[in-house]
Scaffold this active site. Structure first.
Site, PDB file in Angstrom:
ATOM      1  N   LYS A 163      38.904  64.225  57.454  1.00  0.00           N
ATOM      2  CA  LYS A 163      39.692  65.123  57.144  1.00  0.00           C
ATOM      3  C   LYS A 163      40.248  66.003  58.202  1.00  0.00           C
ATOM      4  O   LYS A 163      39.588  66.613  59.011  1.00  0.00           O
ATOM      5  CB  LYS A 163      39.402  66.075  55.785  1.00  0.00           C
ATOM      6  CG  LYS A 163      38.971  65.248  54.655  1.00  0.00           C
ATOM      7  CD  LYS A 163      40.259  64.621  53.921  1.00  0.00           C
ATOM      8  CE  LYS A 163      39.942  64.078  52.580  1.00  0.00           C
ATOM      9  NZ  LYS A 163      40.985  63.340  51.820  1.00  0.00           N
ATOM     10  N   ASP A 188      43.158  62.084  57.660  1.00  0.00           N
ATOM     11  CA  ASP A 188      43.642  62.478  56.442  1.00  0.00           C
ATOM     12  C   ASP A 188      44.215  63.984  56.388  1.00  0.00           C
ATOM     13  O   ASP A 188      43.124  64.746  56.457  1.00  0.00           O
ATOM     14  CB  ASP A 188      42.870  61.949  55.156  1.00  0.00           C
ATOM     15  CG  ASP A 188      43.889  62.131  53.737  1.00  0.00           C
ATOM     16  OD1 ASP A 188      45.080  62.467  53.697  1.00  0.00           O
ATOM     17  OD2 ASP A 188      42.866  61.696  52.945  1.00  0.00           O
ATOM     18  N   GLU A 213      46.876  59.651  57.232  1.00  0.00           N
ATOM     19  CA  GLU A 213      47.388  59.842  55.922  1.00  0.00           C
ATOM     20  C   GLU A 213      47.927  60.906  55.509  1.00  0.00           C
ATOM     21  O   GLU A 213      47.565  61.964  55.766  1.00  0.00           O
ATOM     22  CB  GLU A 213      45.864  59.610  55.377  1.00  0.00           C
ATOM     23  CG  GLU A 213      46.112  59.217  53.760  1.00  0.00           C
ATOM     24  CD  GLU A 213      44.798  58.893  53.237  1.00  0.00           C
ATOM     25  OE1 GLU A 213      43.936  58.590  53.697  1.00  0.00           O
ATOM     26  OE2 GLU A 213      44.866  59.112  52.012  1.00  0.00           O
ATOM     27  N   ASP A 238      49.613  58.464  50.522  1.00  0.00           N
ATOM     28  CA  ASP A 238      48.683  58.722  49.468  1.00  0.00           C
ATOM     29  C   ASP A 238      49.457  59.179  48.277  1.00  0.00           C
ATOM     30  O   ASP A 238      49.987  58.818  47.546  1.00  0.00           O
ATOM     31  CB  ASP A 238      47.261  59.385  49.915  1.00  0.00           C
ATOM     32  CG  ASP A 238      46.300  59.664  48.819  1.00  0.00           C
ATOM     33  OD1 ASP A 238      46.454  59.340  47.532  1.00  0.00           O
ATOM     34  OD2 ASP A 238      45.065  60.163  49.190  1.00  0.00           O
ATOM     35  N   LYS A 262      45.317  53.977  44.613  1.00  0.00           N
ATOM     36  CA  LYS A 262      44.485  54.520  43.915  1.00  0.00           C
ATOM     37  C   LYS A 262      44.996  54.153  42.272  1.00  0.00           C
ATOM     38  O   LYS A 262      45.979  54.600  41.989  1.00  0.00           O
ATOM     39  CB  LYS A 262      44.294  55.982  43.919  1.00  0.00           C
ATOM     40  CG  LYS A 262      43.706  56.596  45.305  1.00  0.00           C
ATOM     41  CD  LYS A 262      43.525  57.999  45.383  1.00  0.00           C
ATOM     42  CE  LYS A 262      43.087  58.248  46.782  1.00  0.00           C
ATOM     43  NZ  LYS A 262      43.135  59.824  46.995  1.00  0.00           N
TER      44      LYS A 262
HETATM   45  O1  LIG Z   1      36.049  59.251  47.407  1.00  0.00           O
HETATM   46  C1  LIG Z   1      35.538  59.587  48.627  1.00  0.00           C
HETATM   47  O2  LIG Z   1      34.622  59.466  49.163  1.00  0.00           O
HETATM   48  C2  LIG Z   1      36.733  60.862  49.386  1.00  0.00           C
HETATM   49  C3  LIG Z   1      37.957  59.972  49.219  1.00  0.00           C
HETATM   50  C4  LIG Z   1      38.910  61.066  49.712  1.00  0.00           C
HETATM   51  O3  LIG Z   1      39.339  61.218  50.633  1.00  0.00           O
HETATM   52  C5  LIG Z   1      39.594  61.916  48.529  1.00  0.00           C
HETATM   53  C6  LIG Z   1      39.100  62.112  47.538  1.00  0.00           C
HETATM   54  C7  LIG Z   1      39.421  63.181  46.858  1.00  0.00           C
HETATM   55  C8  LIG Z   1      40.726  63.835  46.893  1.00  0.00           C
HETATM   56  C9  LIG Z   1      41.531  63.465  48.140  1.00  0.00           C
HETATM   57  O4  LIG Z   1      41.499  64.654  49.149  1.00  0.00           O
HETATM   58  C10 LIG Z   1      40.998  62.310  48.768  1.00  0.00           C
HETATM   59  C11 LIG Z   1      42.128  61.604  49.630  1.00  0.00           C
HETATM   60  O5  LIG Z   1      42.936  62.398  49.833  1.00  0.00           O
HETATM   61  O6  LIG Z   1      41.958  60.578  49.748  1.00  0.00           O
HETATM   62 MG   LIG Z   2      44.229  60.924  50.909  1.00  0.00          MG
END
Ligand SMILES: O=C(O)CCC(=O)C1=CC=C[C@@H](O)C1C(=O)O
Ligand SMILES: [Mg+2]
Length: 370
Positions: A163, A188, A213, A238, A262
């Site tokens: 992130k 991301d 992302e 996403d 998703k």
């Molecule tokens: O399930 C995981 O291990 C984490 C996946 C993840 O990055 C995310 C989970 C929840 C909200 C979002 O920020 C997000 C994503 O953006 O893909």
């Molecule tokens: Mg994401």
């Protein structure tokens, strides 16, 4: 199948450690686990992946509960369903609220697959017997993120997503690249930038990322197209993709070169498959996103990722990535960086009733009395 009873289990589990994104930090995970029983006594499980807070999308656990109790479950109870793909039409008079709809659809797919005596992956159109998986590392100090990458690399993960946020991007990625020059790495941003940050985002091209992302806002489809023209790094969308129509617009405009699917975000497995098929026909690879979910949704993701155009390892980590103890038996585990696709009819995992009782805050039973 004819739906007799829908039980909503509202649960809470603590994450093994906090997960920080550009918009906030998750420490606990409240979830709605959906148990559906049909007139034949067959039980299916689904999960609403909305969070407690409206940070990632506008849906929350409470808005989903409202939609489920007042509108969605009443339209399902007592109804005869030939195929789960009828659900989007059945729910079409309820606008959006896609995570609530997807939770019910997941449970109906589980029952459908059990009736067919086939694994969920097979009825969805899956072709793989196992899948490569990736892991997500939340925002933290560089040494701690490096430590996590090291640990997950040893566990066998095939792709690493970190992130990022404005002010904590190039320096962080530089540090990761110094330690791991060849790591399959992506970033991301969860919509934390605007097109005005274009020059900063262009600097991220230096780090050989697999993709970036969701750099811009979810409704910035046009700005993503303008940004993609300037970036060498592929953009993956996403939060922007809620439906096949969103995917069609984004791909037509050139707003992305990769799509994160998703099922919860797009309203269910039926829409997820439609997006997968459209992307495949347009040579856009997809991967399966994660929602810090319990094993129920995680198992469903494994089945979905068995479809042919899921060619990039998704955010489908092992149960132990976020949980001390998952709610399914067996746990989802990795072997050589891969997760097996279950060959057991239905979802292919059992719900651990004892664990479920321990994490349940509230149970709501909705039945057909007619
Ligand atoms: O399930 C995981 O291990 C984490 C996946 C993840 O990055 C995310 C989970 C929840 C909200 C979002 O920020 C997000 C994503 O953006 O893909
Ligand atoms: Mg994401």
């Amino acid at each position: 199948m004819n739906i007799k009873r829908v039980t909503l289990h509202i649960t809470e589990m603590k994450l093994v450690f906090p997960f920080a994104t550009s918009y906030g930090t998750y420490r606990e995970r409240e979830s709605i686990l959906i148990e559906i029983e049909d007139m034949d006594g067959c039980i299916g499980w689904g999960e609403v992946v909305a969070f407690s807070q409206p940070w990632y999308t506008e849906e929350t656990v409470q808005t989903s509960l409202h939609m489920l109790r007042e509108f969605l479950v009443p339209s399902l109870l007592g109804r005869t369903i030939e195929h789960p793909s009828e659900l989007p039409q059945l729910f079409s008079n309820v606008k959006r609220n896609r995570m609530a709809k997807a939770g019910l659809e997941g449970a109906v797919w589980d029952i459908y697959a059990q009736h067919k005596n086939q694994p969920l992956a097979a009825v969805l159109g899956g072709v793989r017997s196992d899948i490569e998986v990736g892991v997500v590392i939340g925002i933290d100090t560089l040494p701690r993120m490096l430590q996590q990458i090291e640990r997950y690399a040893v566990e066998g993960y095939q792709r690493f997503k970190v992130k990022i946020k404005p002010g904590y991007d190039s320096e962080l990625l530089q540090g990761i690249r110094q330690a791991f020059p060849n790591l399959p790495l992506m970033a991301d941003a969860n919509s934390a930038y605007t097109l005005q940050d274009k020059d900063q985002l262009k600097k991220l091209d230096d780090f050989g990322l697999m993709m970036i992302e969701q750099p811009l806002a979810d409704d910035d489809i046009l700005d993503h197209a303008l940004l993609q023209k300037e970036l060498q790094t592929p953009i993956c969308l996403d939060e922007s993709i809620h439906s096949l129509e969103d995917a069609r617009v984004a791909i037509t405009l050139g707003s992305c070169r990769v799509v994160n699917i998703k099922a919860g975000r797009v309203g269910g497995l039926t829409e997820a498959i439609r997006i997968h098929d459209y992307c495949q026909a347009h040579h856009i690879p997809v991967w399966c996103g994660g929602m810090i979910e319990t094993g129920i949704s995680r198992a469903q993701n494994v089945a979905l990722a068995a479809l042919p155009n899921f060619t990039i390892p998704g955010d489908i980590s092992a149960s132990s990535r976020h949980w001390e103890e998952d709610v399914i038996i067996p746990d989802i585990t990795l072997s050589d960086g891969r997760v097996p696709v279950s060959s057991v009819p239905g979802l292919g995992y059992k719900v651990n009733r004892k664990r479920l009782r321990n994490i349940t805050m509230q149970t709501i039973v909705l039945e057909n009395h007619s």
